[in-house]
Design an enzyme around this catalytic site. Structure first.
Site, PDB file in Angstrom:
ATOM      1  N   HIS A 123      58.996  35.988  41.953  1.00 36.31           N
ATOM      2  CA  HIS A 123      59.831  35.496  40.849  1.00 36.31           C
ATOM      3  C   HIS A 123      61.306  35.371  41.255  1.00 36.31           C
ATOM      4  O   HIS A 123      62.116  34.891  40.473  1.00 36.31           O
ATOM      5  CB  HIS A 123      59.730  36.410  39.626  1.00 36.31           C
ATOM      6  CG  HIS A 123      58.365  36.385  38.987  1.00 36.31           C
ATOM      7  ND1 HIS A 123      57.747  35.209  38.631  1.00 36.31           N
ATOM      8  CD2 HIS A 123      57.505  37.388  38.656  1.00 36.31           C
ATOM      9  CE1 HIS A 123      56.560  35.490  38.104  1.00 36.31           C
ATOM     10  NE2 HIS A 123      56.385  36.799  38.119  1.00 36.31           N
ATOM     11  N   ASP A 133      48.962  34.733  41.985  1.00 36.45           N
ATOM     12  CA  ASP A 133      49.329  35.726  40.980  1.00 36.45           C
ATOM     13  C   ASP A 133      49.092  35.094  39.599  1.00 36.45           C
ATOM     14  O   ASP A 133      49.087  33.872  39.460  1.00 36.45           O
ATOM     15  CB  ASP A 133      50.813  36.076  41.175  1.00 36.45           C
ATOM     16  CG  ASP A 133      51.273  37.239  40.327  1.00 36.45           C
ATOM     17  OD1 ASP A 133      51.358  38.359  40.870  1.00 36.45           O
ATOM     18  OD2 ASP A 133      51.558  37.038  39.115  1.00 36.45           O
ATOM     19  N   HIS A 165      51.082  35.038  37.272  1.00 41.84           N
ATOM     20  CA  HIS A 165      52.328  34.431  36.787  1.00 41.84           C
ATOM     21  C   HIS A 165      52.845  33.385  37.768  1.00 41.84           C
ATOM     22  O   HIS A 165      52.675  33.527  38.986  1.00 41.84           O
ATOM     23  CB  HIS A 165      53.381  35.528  36.585  1.00 41.84           C
ATOM     24  CG  HIS A 165      52.905  36.621  35.683  1.00 41.84           C
ATOM     25  ND1 HIS A 165      52.366  37.804  36.172  1.00 41.84           N
ATOM     26  CD2 HIS A 165      52.843  36.689  34.331  1.00 41.84           C
ATOM     27  CE1 HIS A 165      52.010  38.563  35.148  1.00 41.84           C
ATOM     28  NE2 HIS A 165      52.282  37.916  34.018  1.00 41.84           N
ATOM     29  N   ASP A 196      46.873  40.465  39.226  1.00 44.75           N
ATOM     30  CA  ASP A 196      46.978  40.584  37.761  1.00 44.75           C
ATOM     31  C   ASP A 196      46.139  39.526  37.049  1.00 44.75           C
ATOM     32  O   ASP A 196      46.187  39.402  35.838  1.00 44.75           O
ATOM     33  CB  ASP A 196      48.445  40.558  37.293  1.00 44.75           C
ATOM     34  CG  ASP A 196      49.323  39.593  38.070  1.00 44.75           C
ATOM     35  OD1 ASP A 196      48.775  38.766  38.820  1.00 44.75           O
ATOM     36  OD2 ASP A 196      50.550  39.667  37.921  1.00 44.75           O
TER      37      ASP A 196
END
Ligand code: ZN
Length: 626
Positions: free
Chosen positions: A434, A468, A470, A557
Site C-alpha cells: 500500500h 492480496d 486489497h 487475507d
C-alpha cells in the site's frame, strides 16, 4: 565448499559469465570437440527448437569460480534425458564434484519424471582420445556410473563403426533408471536412440547408419549389462564365459522375461518418485527464505491492530516442517534502492520522524492537507497526514528500521534470482504494497516488493502480481508510467474494500505505461473457481508481456475467516493458485504482504509454496518446444 546451481538462460550477466566458463571447460577437457559444438551452447539454451532438446546446464562453483559442469539434454516429447557432458576442472578429480554433479543431474531427471537418463561411456580401459568429432562426452569411466546402478545397453549395434572398416572404439550407450527399476521397452528404446543419433549426431551419422543402429534393438525389454560386473577389457575373441553369457541372454530374450542372477538384468516397473518427496529437492531448487529478523521490534500494541508479530512466527513454524525451504540472512543494501522508487523527501521524513519518537507515543496522522500538496505542514507530527492515506498506520520509533530491513530482505531475494535462484521468499513485516511513491498507509511504510522489482528491472522486464485481498495501490502508483514493469492486482472491489479510492478496472496506466497496469476487482462474495479463473486471466496477461522475472505480492487475507477480507479461500486453493503462478516457469520473488488469521496463515503459505514448486516442476516436464 562448492555449490551447484542450474543455469536457466544467458540473459543474466552472472549466467553469461558462468556459461563462458563452461565453454572454456569443454574446450579444455574435450579438445577434439568441434568449436561450433562449444560455441552453440548459449543459443541451445535459448532455442530448444533447433536442437530439439531442452538444454539444462548445471555448474559447480566455489568463491573462486567454476569447478565443474554438466550439460543435460531433455526431450519432453520422448520423456528421456541425455547427459551430453559432465566434467570437472583440471585438478578437481577426487573432490567429489563429478559425483555431486551427477547426483544433481539424476535429481533433475526425477523432477522431470523422465523414463530414463542416457549417457555414453567408453569401456574403462579405453583412452579418451578418439575419432575427431565423436568424442566421449563423458569424462568418467563406466565404473563411475555403475555406483549409481547405471547399466550398459548390450546386444545392439550402438558401438558399430560409422563407416565400414573404421577401427575407432565408439562409446557404449548407458542407461540409468534413477533407481526406479523401470523396464526399457524395445519400441521406446528405438525412438530414443533414433532421437539421440539424429538430434545429437545428425551432422556425423548418415541416415542409413541411424536406421541400422535403431533396427539392431531387437530385445524387448532391452538387455542391459550391469556395469559393476563388466570386465575392464571386452575380449575380442569370445571366451567360454562370454559364450555362456550369450546363451543365457538368448534364452532370456526368448522368454522375454528378466533373468535373475544373470548379467543381463531387467527389472520390474516401479512408480517414479514424485517431487513431493521432499528429500529429493536439490538445494538450488529450494525456496530461499529471507526473513526480517527485526520484524518484531515493530509492534503496535493496540486493540484491533491485526498486523502483529505473531504472523511471522506462525509462518516460520510451518515452513520449518518442509524441506522445500532454505533460510538465508538478509544483506544490507544502499538507500539509493529505496529512493529509486520512493520520493526522497518522503523517505527522509519517515526516517527522521521515527527517529524522533524514542520513548514517545506513536504518531497517528490526523491532518490531511490534500487540497494543497505544495505545502507540507512544517510541524513534523502534523506532517504525517501529508504523507499518509489513512488514520490507522502509526509512526513510531521502530517503524522505520523494521520497514527498512524488510526492503533489504526483498532485495536479498531479488539478488538471489540474479544469481540463478528460481524461487526466493521475503518473509517480512511490515508489509509494503500500500506504500506509494510518496505515501504510506494500510500497515505499510516502504514498498519492499516495488523496490525489488525496480532493482530486477535493470536486468529484464518484471511482472508484479498482487494476490492480496486489497488492491496493490503502491506498485500501481510507482510504475504507473512505465512499460518495463507490468503491475497486475486481483482484489476486492474498491467499492467496498480498502483502499476504496484505487483498484478500479479503468486504471490502466498512463503515458508509456498505458496498458501495463491491470486491475481485476472482484465481488464481495466469490467462489474459489471464480478466483481461479481471474488468476488465469492475470497470468495470460503476464505471459503475453513475456517478463524475465515475476514478483508476487503474497497476501493471505483472501483466506476463509480473515478479519480484513470477505472471501473464503482454503489451503487447497492456495496450492492451486501457487501452481498456476509456478507454471509460468520464471524466476520468482515472493514478498509477504497481508493475511491476518494466524490460525491458518502458516498452513496457507506452506501450501502456496508447495503449489508454486509443483507448478514449476510440471511446467518443465510439459515444456513444449517454443
Ligand atoms: Zn491486504
Amino acid at each position: 565448499m562448492f555449490r551447484i546451481r542450474r543455469i536457466h538462460d544467458d540473459t543474466l550477466s552472472a549466467n553469461r559469465a558462468a556459461l563462458e566458463k563452461v565453454q572454456e571447460l569443454l574446450r579444455e577437457q574435450f579438445p577434439d570437440l568441434p568449436e561450433e559444438r562449444v560455441a552453440e551452447l548459449p543459443a541451445q539454451l535459448r532455442d530448444p527448437l533447433t536442437s530439439r532438446f531442452r538444454t539444462v546446464v548445471f555448474v559447480a562453483e566455489t568463491r573462486e569460480g567454476l569447478r565443474g559442469a554438466a550439460v543435460l539434454l531433455h526431450a519432453p516429447d520422448l520423456e528421456f534425458c541425455f547427459l551430453d557432458f559432465i566434467a570437472a576442472t583440471a585438478g578437481e578429480t577426487g573432490t567429489g564434484i563429478g559425483g555431486a554433479l551427477y547426483e544433481r543431474v539424476r535429481e533433475e531427471c526425477r523432477i522431470l519424471e523422465v523414463k530414463a537418463l542416457f549417457l555414453e561411456c567408453l569401456p574403462d580401459s579405453q583412452s579418451p582420445v578418439q575419432k575427431p568429432g565423436f568424442v566421449p562426452q563423458v569424462q568418467s569411466p563406466l565404473r563411475f556410473y555403475s555406483r549409481y546402478g547405471a547399466r550398459r545397453v548390450v546386444n545392439t549395434a550402438y558401438e558399430a563403426p560409422i563407416n565400414p572398416g573404421d577401427t575407432d572404439v565408439l562409446p557404449h550407450l548407458v542407461v540409468d533408471d534413477m533407481g526406479t527399476g523401470r523396464v526399457l521397452r524395445r519400441a521406446e528404446a528405438r525412438a530414443i536412440v533414433r532421437a539421440i543419433l539424429e538430434r545429437r549426431y545428425g551432422w556425423l551419422c548418415p541416415p542409413e547408419y541411424i536406421d541400422m543402429v535403431v533396427r539392431s534393438f531387437v530385445d524387448d525389454p532391452v538387455a542391459l549389462e550391469s556395469l559393476r560386473q563388466s570386465k575392464p577389457n571386452l575380449p575380442k575373441v569370445p571366451t567360454k564365459a562370454a559364450v555362456a553369457r550369450e546363451a543365457k541372454a538368448a534364452a532370456a530374450r526368448e522368454l522375454k522375461a528378466p533373468t535373475a542372477g544373470a548379467k543381463l538384468t531387467a527389472l520390474a516397473p516401479v512408480k517414479l518418485s514424485g517431487p513431493k518427496e521432499a528429500r529429493s529437492i536439490p538445494s538450488d531448487l529450494r525456496v530461499l527464505v529471507v526473513a526480517n529478523e527485526k520484524h518484531d521490534i515493530h509492534h503496535v500494541r493496540e486493540r484491533g491492530y491485526v498486523e502483529s508479530p505473531a504472523r511471522v512466527g506462525v509462518i516460520r513454524r510451518e515452513l520449518g516442517k518442509s524441506e522445500l525451504f532454505e533460510f538465508h540472512k538478509p544483506e544490507r543494501f544502499d538507500d539509493s534502492h529505496v529512493t529509486a522508487v520512493h520520493d526522497a523527501e518522503f523517505v527522509r521524513y519517515l526516517e527522521r520522524m521515527c527517529a524522533s519518537l524514542k520513548d514517545k507515543p506513536s504518531v497517528y496522522p490526523y491532518v490531511f492537507p490534500i487540497r494543497n500538496p505544495a505545502r507540507p505542514p512544517r510541524d513534523m507530527p502534523v506532517r504525517a497526514g501529508y504523507y499518509c492515506i489513512d488514520t490507522f498506520t502509526p509512526l513510531h520509533f521502530n517503524a522505520w528500521p523494521a520497514a527498512r530491513r524488510a526492503v533489504d530482505c526483498a532485495l536479498t531475494g531479488g539478488h538471489a534470482l540474479l544469481q540463478g535462484r528460481h524461487f526466493a521468499y521475503a518473509l517480512v513485516r511490515p508489509p509494503g504494497h500500500h506504500a506509494e511513491r510518496k505515501t504510506f498507509g494500510g500497515f505499510c511504510y516502504l514498498n519492499s516488493a516495488a523496490v525489488a522489482a525496480h532493482y530486477l528491472s535493470s536486468h529484464g522486464k518484471v511482472a508484479m502480481i498482487d494476490i492480496d485481498y486489497h488492491h496493490g495501490n503502491g506498485q500501481q502508483d510507482i510504475f504507473f508510467r512505465r512499460a518495463d514493469v507490468l503491475t497486475v492486482s486481483i482484489h476486492g472491489d474498491p467499492q467496498f474494500a480498502y483502499p476504496y479510492f484505487t483498484g478500479f478496472a479503468d486504471e490502466v496506466g498512463e503515458e508509456e505505461g498505458e496498458g501495463f497496469n491491470l486491475n481485476l476487482p472482484l465481488a464481495e462474495k466469490i467462489t474459489s473457481s471464480q478466483y481461479s479463473r481471474t488468476l488465469a486471466q492475470a497470468l495470460n496477461r503476464i505471459r503475453q508481456f513475456a517478463p524475465s522475472f515475476v514478483v508476487v505480492c503474497l497476501g493471505l487475507d483472501t483466506a476463509k475467516s480473515d478479519p480484513t477480507g470477505t472471501w473464503s479461500l482454503r489451503a487447497v486453493d492456495f496450492e492451486e493458485n501457487g501452481a498456476r503462478i509456478g507454471a509460468l516457469g520464471l524466476p520468482t520473488l515472493v514478498v509477504q504482504e497481508g493475511g491476518y488469521n494466524t490460525r491458518t496463515l502458516g498452513v496457507n503459505v506452506r501450501h502456496f509454496f508447495r503449489g508454486l514448486w509443483e507448478g514449476a516442476a510440471t511446467a518443465k516436464r510439459r515444456h513444449e518446444f517454443r
